[in-house]
Design a protein around this motif. Structure first.
Motif, mmCIF file in Angstrom:
data_model
loop_
_atom_site.group_PDB
_atom_site.id
_atom_site.type_symbol
_atom_site.label_atom_id
_atom_site.label_comp_id
_atom_site.label_asym_id
_atom_site.label_seq_id
_atom_site.Cartn_x
_atom_site.Cartn_y
_atom_site.Cartn_z
ATOM 1 N N UNK A 1 0.812 -1.227 0.000
ATOM 2 C CA UNK A 1 0.000 0.000 0.000
ATOM 3 C C UNK A 1 0.841 1.271 0.000
ATOM 4 N N UNK A 2 1.954 1.297 0.741
ATOM 5 C CA UNK A 2 2.781 2.502 0.801
ATOM 6 C C UNK A 2 3.312 2.876 -0.586
ATOM 7 N N UNK A 3 3.690 1.884 -1.363
ATOM 8 C CA UNK A 3 4.193 2.152 -2.714
ATOM 9 C C UNK A 3 3.065 2.582 -3.648
ATOM 10 N N UNK A 4 1.937 1.922 -3.551
ATOM 11 C CA UNK A 4 0.801 2.292 -4.411
ATOM 12 C C UNK A 4 0.300 3.700 -4.090
ATOM 13 N N UNK A 5 0.271 4.054 -2.812
ATOM 14 C CA UNK A 5 -0.144 5.404 -2.419
ATOM 15 C C UNK A 5 0.834 6.449 -2.941
ATOM 16 N N UNK A 6 2.125 6.152 -2.886
ATOM 17 C CA UNK A 6 3.138 7.066 -3.397
ATOM 18 C C UNK A 6 2.992 7.244 -4.903
ATOM 19 N N UNK A 7 2.801 6.152 -5.618
ATOM 20 C CA UNK A 7 2.626 6.212 -7.075
ATOM 21 C C UNK A 7 1.451 7.118 -7.421
ATOM 22 N N UNK A 8 0.364 6.959 -6.701
ATOM 23 C CA UNK A 8 -0.829 7.785 -6.938
ATOM 24 C C UNK A 8 -0.563 9.252 -6.612
#
Length: 130
Positions: free
Chosen positions: A78-85
């Motif tokens: 989730x931390x990576x997906x949130x950053x990408x977004x």
């Protein structure tokens, strides 16, 4: 982001060949930093031998920061997906969950930790991805 080591090896050799006073830093997205230091060292040595370059390189200067593999290669958290977004919304830059998302997370976290100083000039290389 380092996934195979080839781009990092090329950047490292190129910076030395052109006499650039830069530090090439990479964030491994699989395996370990030690694995990639060995792999990249072999790539560099093989290149220099194959093309008979007399370039002197100090392989102890390979700067690979471990800790951003997350749940493994091509597995984003989730931390990576949130950053990408967040990066896409704020800048229009699209990062991918396999390579550049993890590399950017590493850059941000290491800046927060002070590993990368506030006065350092940073160029983040987005080398592609899906």
């Amino acid at each position: 982001a380092i996934g195979s080591g080839g781009t990092y090896a090329g950047l490292f050799i190129g910076s030395k060949a052109f006499g650039w006073n830069v530090k090439v830093t990479g964030f491994n997205v699989c395996y370990t930093a030690d694995y990639f230091k060995n792999r990249i060292g072999n790539l560099i040595t093989s290149f220099l031998q194959k093309y008979r370059w007399k370039l002197k390189v100090n392989l102890d200067k390979l700067d690979i920061i471990d800790g951003y593999v997350g749940d493994g290669y091509a597995r984003s958290r989730p931390v990576e997906r949130e950053l990408i977004s967040a990066v896409a919304k704020s800048s229009g830059i699209v990062l991918d969950p396999v390579y550049t998302g993890k590399g950017m997370l590493g850059l941000i976290e290491e800046t927060r930790k002070g590993t990368i100083g506030p006065k350092e000039k940073v160029l983040f290389l987005h080398s592609g991805g899906i």
